[in-house]
Motif scaffolding. Structure first.
Motif, PDB file in Angstrom:
ATOM      1  N   UNK A 156       0.836  -1.202   0.000  1.00 21.56           N
ATOM      2  CA  UNK A 156       0.000   0.000   0.000  1.00 21.56           C
ATOM      3  C   UNK A 156       0.870   1.251   0.000  1.00 21.56           C
ATOM      4  N   UNK A 157       1.985   1.203   0.728  1.00 18.21           N
ATOM      5  CA  UNK A 157       2.901   2.346   0.764  1.00 18.21           C
ATOM      6  C   UNK A 157       3.531   2.618  -0.600  1.00 18.21           C
ATOM      7  N   UNK A 158       3.549   1.596  -1.463  1.00 20.96           N
ATOM      8  CA  UNK A 158       4.055   1.769  -2.828  1.00 20.96           C
ATOM      9  C   UNK A 158       2.985   2.324  -3.767  1.00 20.96           C
ATOM     10  N   UNK A 159       1.790   2.539  -3.244  1.00 24.48           N
ATOM     11  CA  UNK A 159       0.707   3.050  -4.072  1.00 24.48           C
ATOM     12  C   UNK A 159      -0.088   1.971  -4.769  1.00 24.48           C
ATOM     13  N   UNK A 160       0.009   0.731  -4.299  1.00 26.10           N
ATOM     14  CA  UNK A 160      -0.700  -0.386  -4.916  1.00 26.10           C
ATOM     15  C   UNK A 160      -1.954  -0.734  -4.124  1.00 26.10           C
ATOM     16  N   UNK A 161      -2.964  -1.246  -4.808  1.00 27.60           N
ATOM     17  CA  UNK A 161      -4.140  -1.771  -4.123  1.00 27.60           C
ATOM     18  C   UNK A 161      -3.749  -3.121  -3.526  1.00 27.60           C
ATOM     19  N   UNK A 162      -3.692  -3.202  -2.224  1.00 20.33           N
ATOM     20  CA  UNK A 162      -3.194  -4.413  -1.577  1.00 20.33           C
ATOM     21  C   UNK A 162      -4.079  -4.775  -0.401  1.00 20.33           C
ATOM     22  N   UNK A 163      -4.082  -6.061  -0.073  1.00 20.69           N
ATOM     23  CA  UNK A 163      -4.913  -6.530   1.015  1.00 20.69           C
ATOM     24  C   UNK A 163      -4.328  -7.778   1.641  1.00 20.69           C
ATOM     25  N   UNK A 164      -4.925  -8.200   2.741  1.00 23.42           N
ATOM     26  CA  UNK A 164      -4.559  -9.435   3.440  1.00 23.42           C
ATOM     27  C   UNK A 164      -5.801  -9.867   4.217  1.00 23.42           C
ATOM     28  N   UNK A 165      -5.709 -11.001   4.862  1.00 24.33           N
ATOM     29  CA  UNK A 165      -6.829 -11.473   5.681  1.00 24.33           C
ATOM     30  C   UNK A 165      -6.326 -11.757   7.088  1.00 24.33           C
ATOM     31  N   UNK A 166      -7.179 -11.615   8.100  1.00 26.22           N
ATOM     32  CA  UNK A 166      -6.722 -11.804   9.477  1.00 26.22           C
ATOM     33  C   UNK A 166      -6.469 -13.265   9.816  1.00 26.22           C
ATOM     34  N   UNK A 167      -5.566 -13.476  10.750  1.00 23.62           N
ATOM     35  CA  UNK A 167      -5.368 -14.824  11.271  1.00 23.62           C
ATOM     36  C   UNK A 167      -4.205 -15.591  10.692  1.00 23.62           C
TER      37      UNK A 167
END
Length: 328
Positions: A156-167
């Protein structure tokens, strides 16, 4: 948002370069919330011992702080580094907080908090949780799925749409997939067995709803490393995007070629040309075809096939009752 605006809304008094304001969490008649600014950051602390999380939520809900889904701070007691990740539900409302603590010596721990009645409670939420930063990329055409909040935050800091999931790697849930409906999804696994299993489970569910999805393996990763290690070793945003683009292009060509090979061709029965069929033993065993022989147990099927194979390999002639010709 400025500390002057916080003072204007909450009330209180000026103290030095900052303010003592009425805390929005408890019934504060004295002004126990100190608010200051340092290097462009707003610092606050309730001296009546309201938690930082509760004050942060109250200020944010009043529009006095910009939402910060991820932020870092150091604990002065043990110098552990805490990373706080805020997850939303599928309506875009905050629902879960995950606190990762990186302790001295390399050990790390995680805790989950649920937002209930505008307060964070130390337990898992009851409703469905969307992947990280969902509110920010839910209307975007593409997104990168990594393993863990640290990976998503770095991308995200690179300006990309990024995600993760908990756990972590072992906690993928099928309902996460609906967040990726109609999107182009790149999955970046950690370079270990758990990471590959997580990517496989995510791919299985996401491909059912996404426009397109790929598991993208980064070159040069050592065991247990991830995209953050790859970036720290000198990888760039441009190189990462090129690797992702190549993964989609190569696999797309392979898929199209496979589909072309498997494509069914329809022809009219009148256009079918008859050909002469040759038999090993007519009309039972056509040459070059598959023949199926069946019968009850113990009637001699295996003995017959062995006799047939022996005759063919020795060049002896074969004659069966009812056959029209013999071949040697």
């Amino acid at each position: 948002m400025s500390i002057e605006r916080i003072f204007e809304i909450l009330g209180g008094k000026r103290v030095g370069q900052g303010y003592l304001c009425h805390c929005p969490v408890h019934d504060d008649q004295t002004g126990s919330l100190s608010v200051n600014e340092s290097e462009g950051k707003i610092l606050f602390k309730c001296h009546a011992n309201c938690s930082q999380e509760a004050v942060y939520t109250a200020l944010k809900d009043r529009g006095l702080l910009e939402p910060k889904p991820c932020f870092n701070h150091s604990s002065k007691s043990d110098m552990a580094i805490e990373t706080i990740a805020i997850y939303q539900d599928f309506n875009g409302n905050d629902i879960q907080k995950v606190i990762r603590k990186d302790n001295p010596g390399g050990k790390k721990s995680f805790s989950q908090w649920s937002l209930e009645n505008e307060s964070w409670i130390p337990k898992a939420p009851k409703g469905e949780v969307a992947p990280l930063f969902y509110r920010e990329w839910k209307d975007k055409p593409n997104v990168i799925l990594g393993e863990g909040e640290k990976v998503a935050q770095r991308l995200k800091e690179l300006g990309l749409n990024a995600t993760a999931t908990p756990g972590g790697a072992g906690a993928w849930k099928k309902h996460y997939a609906k967040a990726f409906a109609g999107k182009v999804v790149s999955i970046l696994p950690d370079n270990d067995e758990a990471g590959r299993k997580y990517a496989s489970h995510a791919f299985r569910d996401i491909k059912e709803v996404a426009k397109s999805t790929r598991i993208v393996d980064l070159p040069g990763l050592k065991g247990k490393e991830d995209v953050v290690d790859w970036l720290d070793a000198g990888g760039t945003k441009e190189q990462l995007l090129a690797i992702i683009a190549e993964a989609f292009d190569v696999e797309s060509h392979d898929v199209l070629a496979s589909r072309e090979r498997l494509k069914t061709k329809l022809i009219c029965l009148n256009d079918v040309q008859s050909t002469q069929v040759e038999f090993l033993v007519e009309p039972y065993f056509p040459i070059g075809k598959v023949s199926l022989m069946s019968g009850d147990p113990g009637v001699g099927k295996s003995t017959f096939v062995a006799m047939l194979a022996s005759a063919i390999s020795a060049g002896r002639s074969i004659s069966l009752a009812g056959s029209d010709n013999e071949k040697g």
